[in-house]
Structure formats: C-alpha cells, structure tokens
Scaffold this active site. Structure first.
Site, short mmCIF file in Angstrom:
data_model
loop_
_atom_site.label_atom_id
_atom_site.label_comp_id
_atom_site.label_asym_id
_atom_site.label_seq_id
_atom_site.Cartn_x
_atom_site.Cartn_y
_atom_site.Cartn_z
N CYS A 132 0.32 4.07 4.48
CA CYS A 132 0.56 3.08 5.54
C CYS A 132 -0.71 2.57 6.22
O CYS A 132 -0.70 1.55 6.87
CB CYS A 132 1.51 3.63 6.58
SG CYS A 132 0.83 5.02 7.47
N SER A 133 -1.81 3.27 6.08
CA SER A 133 -2.99 2.84 6.84
C SER A 133 -3.72 1.68 6.19
O SER A 133 -4.61 1.08 6.80
CB SER A 133 -3.95 4.00 7.06
OG SER A 133 -4.50 4.40 5.83
N CYS A 134 -3.40 1.36 4.95
CA CYS A 134 -4.13 0.30 4.26
C CYS A 134 -3.46 -1.05 4.43
O CYS A 134 -2.58 -1.43 3.67
CB CYS A 134 -4.29 0.63 2.79
SG CYS A 134 -5.24 2.13 2.53
N CYS B 99 0.87 -1.17 0.00
CA CYS B 99 0.00 0.00 0.00
C CYS B 99 0.90 1.21 0.00
O CYS B 99 1.86 1.27 0.75
CB CYS B 99 -0.91 0.06 1.21
SG CYS B 99 -1.96 1.52 1.13
#
Lengths: 214, 123
Positions: free
Chosen positions: A118-120, A115
């Site tokens: 970074c949140s995925c 990704c």
C-alpha cells in the site's frame, strides 16, 4: 515491473531491498505501536479518521501535470523522457526521492497502476491513496484480471485495446496520462484540468467529457 | 462525544497547513496518520487541546525550521512524541528503539509483503 494482460510477467528488476521507511514514516509507526500497545488508540479508528480526509484531499497536482501535457507538446515529451524531472519542475517532489514514470494512454493501449504494497503510490501527484487501492482484492486482481477490474469501475474497453498493468515499487511510481477527450480543442489548461479525475490518473477511469464536467 | 467538534478544534492547531476549502492538507500519508492519532487521543481525553497547542507551539518555534514550513508535520510528530513521554505513556528511548525496529522491518520485508514488526528479526 510491468504486467501485460497476456500474462507475460517481466521480472527483470531486483526487488530484494526496495522497501524503506523514511525517518518520519518509521517515527509515526513507532508512535502507533506504543499507543496501540497501551490501548490508547485503535488502529481501525485511526484509519477511519484518515479516510474522512482521503476524499477531501484532491489529486490537484497530478491534474495540473496532465493538463500541461495535453496543452504543451514539449512538456509531454519531457514527461515521457524523464517524468521525475518534468514533475519536479512544477514543484512536486517526494521527500524520499522516488522516481516517477508517466505512462501515456493511446488509442490502442490503456495503462493501469497497482501496487501490491500500500505504500507505493505517487503521493506527490495523487494525494492519499483511495481505500480500494490499498485493499487486497484490487492489488491481486488488477494483475490477473485487469479487464474485470476495469469493468467494475464502469470502464469497458474494446477487445482490441491492450491493457498494461504497472506494478509500482518503492523507488518507481507511475502516473497514467489519460487520453485527451475529443471536442476539447478550445479548452484551456484550467478547463481541461476539470476533466481529469484521480481514477483517470490511476487508470481505473478515463478523462471526463466536457459535458460531464461541472 | 462529537468527533466533529474535536476535529474542528484540532484544526485550530497553530500554523496547520490547510486546503482552500479549510481542510487539513497533507503531503504524505504519515502526516494524515499523525494528525488522526492526535485527534483520536484528544477525543479520548488523553490530553487537552491547550496542552497540545502549547507543546506544538514550542516545537514550531524551535530554531532551524525550514523557511517553506515543509517540516510542519515533523514538528507535529516531535510534539506528539514529547507530549506522550511527558504524560509517562512511554519513554523517549522506547520510541527511538521502535523507530529503528520499524526501519529494520521495512528493509527486511520483500516488496509486495506487508511490513510487519516481526520481519525485523529476519535481518
């Protein structure tokens, strides 16, 4: 979004508004902002504390999903068709309602997830993302040079093996279902689970061989 | 200061979800971040463990909690927010404003770009 290693980039998805913070993510960011502004916390120190737990929070949920897919063909089929529902049936659901897609490694295709943000990451099945997953070099190079990245992880695939790179979005997250190793016909789901590593479910590793486990 | 002692102290927080190995368990990264911030503030002496435990307990015993305790870290964040407001580090209104601003920033940031507060103004 999918990137094949022949540099074909598939951009048929609309990514205009796919970033969302949940109420809690936004609250935690707000706290971090205030505390940083007041000089009470150092974001690097927070990251360091989080990292000490990253290695300790195993991706046990994902391991169960993979072992079940290996032992129950019906579950594997369901996982292929509707990973969100199949994974939810085991009680692993995200609070933000993100969709899951399971990508199966085969004898001629290897899957890798990345990704650019970074949140995925499929938290519900893989726990906290490893530091390298969030780092810019992996995010950039996994798409451009997946073979090179895999080699750095000690994974050398035959030249004929196709590599598919799946770019996660806020709405759609991927889970790699590694190939079941040969010689594991006699193992039950619990023993098989020991062969599944977090990296195997990201695609930067392969399932372990029975003699490597324990 | 020995960070290890502090961590084991925070692990004594009432009702903290733990793994089989006795480590704190987090369902989502923001929970680990909230935990880490609290550990860090405590290490720096911003508040004592008993002050923390009291505020957290109050949040945990509020009516309307989920039966499966999946909102444990929602309570944790509420407790941390309240404690730092009580210590006059910030105000509730400021925290609310920043929360909305971060939500706007996330929505205004294209996928693949880091979410930064400044992006909120692009809406």
């Amino acid at each position: 979004m999918q990137h094949d290693d022949d540099h074909h980039h598939d951009h048929d998805h609309d990514h205009e508004h796919d970033n969302r913070f949940s109420e809690m993510q936004a609250r935690v960011r707000a706290l971090e902002t205030v505390l940083t502004q007041k000089g009470l916390i150092d974001p690097a120190a927070i990251d360091a504390i989080v990292e000490t737990y990253e290695t300790k929070i195993g991706p046990r949920n994902g391991v169960r999903v993979v072992a079940k897919a290996w032992t129950e063909p019906d579950f594997a089929e369901w996982l292929k068709r509707d990973a969100t529902a199949a994974i939810a049936s085991l009680g692993y659901t995200g609070r933000q309602g993100e969709h899951m897609r399971a990508v199966f490694n085969t004898s001629d295709t290897h899957n890798l997830i990345v990704c650019t943000l970074c949140s995925c990451y499929p938290w519900t099945v893989l726990g906290l993302p490893p530091v390298w997953y969030k780092a810019p070099p992996y995010r950039a190079r996994a798409v451009i040079d997946p073979r090179g990245v895999l080699a750095e992880f000690g994974v050398t695939l035959p030249e004929t093996m196709k590599i598919r790179v799946w770019d996660s979005t806020a709405e759609l997250r991927y889970l790699v279902i590694p190939e079941r190793p040969d010689g594991t016909e006699d193992l039950d789901a619990a023993q098989l689970a020991d062969l599944v590593t977090r990296d195997a479910m990201i695609g930067t590793g392969l399932a372990r061989l029975p003699e490597m486990a324990r | 200061m020995n960070a290890h002692d502090t961590k084991s102290l925070l692990i004594l927080s009432p009702g903290l979800p733990k793994s089989r190995e006795g480590e704190p368990a987090f369902a989502e990264p923001w929970q680990a971040e909230a935990f880490a911030m609290t550990v860090h503030l405590h290490e720096r002496g911003v508040f004592s463990w008993s002050e923390w435990a009291e505020v957290l307990s109050q949040e945990l015993y509020k009516p309307g909690r989920r039966a499966d305790a999946a909102d444990y870290y929602d309570c944790w964040v509420a407790a941390l927010s309240r404690l730092i407001t009580e210590l006059s580090i910030t105000s509730t209104a400021n925290l609310e404003m920043l929360t909305r601003k971060w939500q706007h920033a996330a929505e205004a940031t294209p996928h693949g770009k880091p979410i930064r507060m400044e992006n909120a103004s692009n809406l």
